[in-house]
Design an enzyme around this catalytic site. Structure first.
Site: not given
Lengths: 275, 275
Positions: B94-96
């Protein structure tokens, strides 16, 4: 509508405001009396929008607060986006960024599935993670530059041998990828001392400025060095407006808080002879 | 189940594999004959999982491909996650990353609303953007270190006066925030020359390694310097497995491709005397 800097500037002058209202509509913090309604998050946003739409030029839903509710949260987001008047700039505060083919999917999410005018992007993965978002005409990338949180010290001030800081490199490099009509930067209000330098590096880009209010920044400080000839600032307040009251009067209190900020902005716009 | 490094190591030995299958299930690329079904994405994933679950130790749905479909995509994601066997490690790619209270919402999304074992996080915003994810016991943060894409050159190699690179600083600093049983790093297979140094900086952390196959990295190269005493690698392949055939035989061809990678890994595990 498809925005550009000139159009944003016109909206700012018309509303005498460069306020962005952050719709960080946390289900655990919205007034209790809304929870019996079918879509409490949308009802909350609707009331906030009705109460503030003449005082602000942008709304910024923070995607985390919708996504965490699963499918129903995305539905609340869609209805909120449809409810926002067409002449108000919309920002998906999503802080996405991935390799090219994946970033393109994220761009489709926020520019097609949901028709936002802009999306916030994290720069760590570099040019090919940002470019797909720039292929959508009339849409803005808002790239993280110097963020408002304490952790911004950890990496964003990392410095090369010439004294250049990481966030300065991001500002420089990103301008090679796009022109100011598609590119803004997030610059936190908690770093007023950095605004002069940052504005000199990116003279023509709009800055989305979080960190006023709850996090300690002020309109006066960020305006001192942040303004450019098209104003060039969208100053955001989220919790300070939308959660100012947790009672049945939440919308009217939100309006009061938004009005306070708008009045400060109007004063600046007059002093600096935009109006 | 709640994973830790020792448990992952056991799974790797049992399956003679450190393969992660990336479920980048792009609706525009899945076999056409599935499109008439009620939930094509889930049916595709289900077939891929059935065909590969004995060959891999992790599945990594890339959230972009679900999110871009709106509410129905999140529903496909939920069903996929429920279908993955409990002893296989799940990664929300998700690379949040956001300020503290927002990161906590993202953590709730991927650790509570959807019960992933881990989530990928972008480090740009620093410690307080990562810490909320670490407050969930038995869950991993997988922090971007040195990514596999071309744009990784833009900022991740930015260098201070001592010669330290940004991604090296990220690896060092993040280890102060957590122990290896909750923290992994993304290290791209496209930088085999950097693996020796990176492994010396983070000797005990698992690395999630994208970039094998379509992007040009090899199992042999990343294993040469990447292995540690618990193997310490989850090597991902997405498109090279799941889209190897676009016909009705997609699942059996995916199995063949996964089997090829697993066999290479088994060979490495034997040569390096893990087995």
């Amino acid at each position: 509508m498809a925005f550009n800097n000139q159009l944003l500037f016109k909206q700012i002058l018309a509303k005498r405001s460069y306020l962005c209202v952050g719709l960080d509509s946390d289900i655990s913090r919205i007034p209790k009396h809304l929870l019996t309604l079918e879509d409490p998050i949308f009802e909350f946003n609707k009331a906030i929008i009705d109460a503030t739409k003449d005082l602000c030029v942008a709304y910024k839903p923070n995607i985390a607060f919708y996504e965490s509710l699963g499918a129903s949260g995305w539905e609340s987001l869609r209805k909120t986006l449809e409810y926002i008047p067409d002449d108000i700039f919309t920002i998906a505060d999503a802080k996405r960024g991935d390799i090219g083919n994946t970033s393109l999917q994220y761009a489709k999410t926020f520019f097609e599935t949901y028709e936002f005018d802009s999306v916030t992007i994290a720069p760590y993965m570099g040019e090919d993670s940002v470019k797909p978002f720039l292929s959508f005409e009339g849409k803005y990338v808002i790239l993280l530059g110097l963020t408002s949180n304490k952790g911004s010290d950890d990496f964003q001030h990392f410095c090369d041998i010439s004294g250049k800081k990481l966030h300065e490199l991001v500002l420089e490099r990103a301008q090679e990828w796009s022109d100011p009509d598609q590119l803004m930067f997030v610059i936190g209000a908690t770093h007023p001392e950095a605004f002069e330098k940052i504005r000199s590096i990116a003279p023509h880009n709009f800055f989305l400025v979080p960190g006023v209010g709850a996090q300690g920044g002020t309109i006066e400080d960020v305006s001192r060095y942040g303004l450019n000839k098209e104003v060039g600032l969208l100053v955001n307040s989220s919790r300070g407006i939308i959660f100012a009251s947790s009672g049945e009067d939440f919308a009217s209190v939100a309006r009061e808080k938004a009005k306070e900020l708008q009045s400060q902005m109007e004063k600046v716009l007059i002093e600096r002879e935009y109006l």
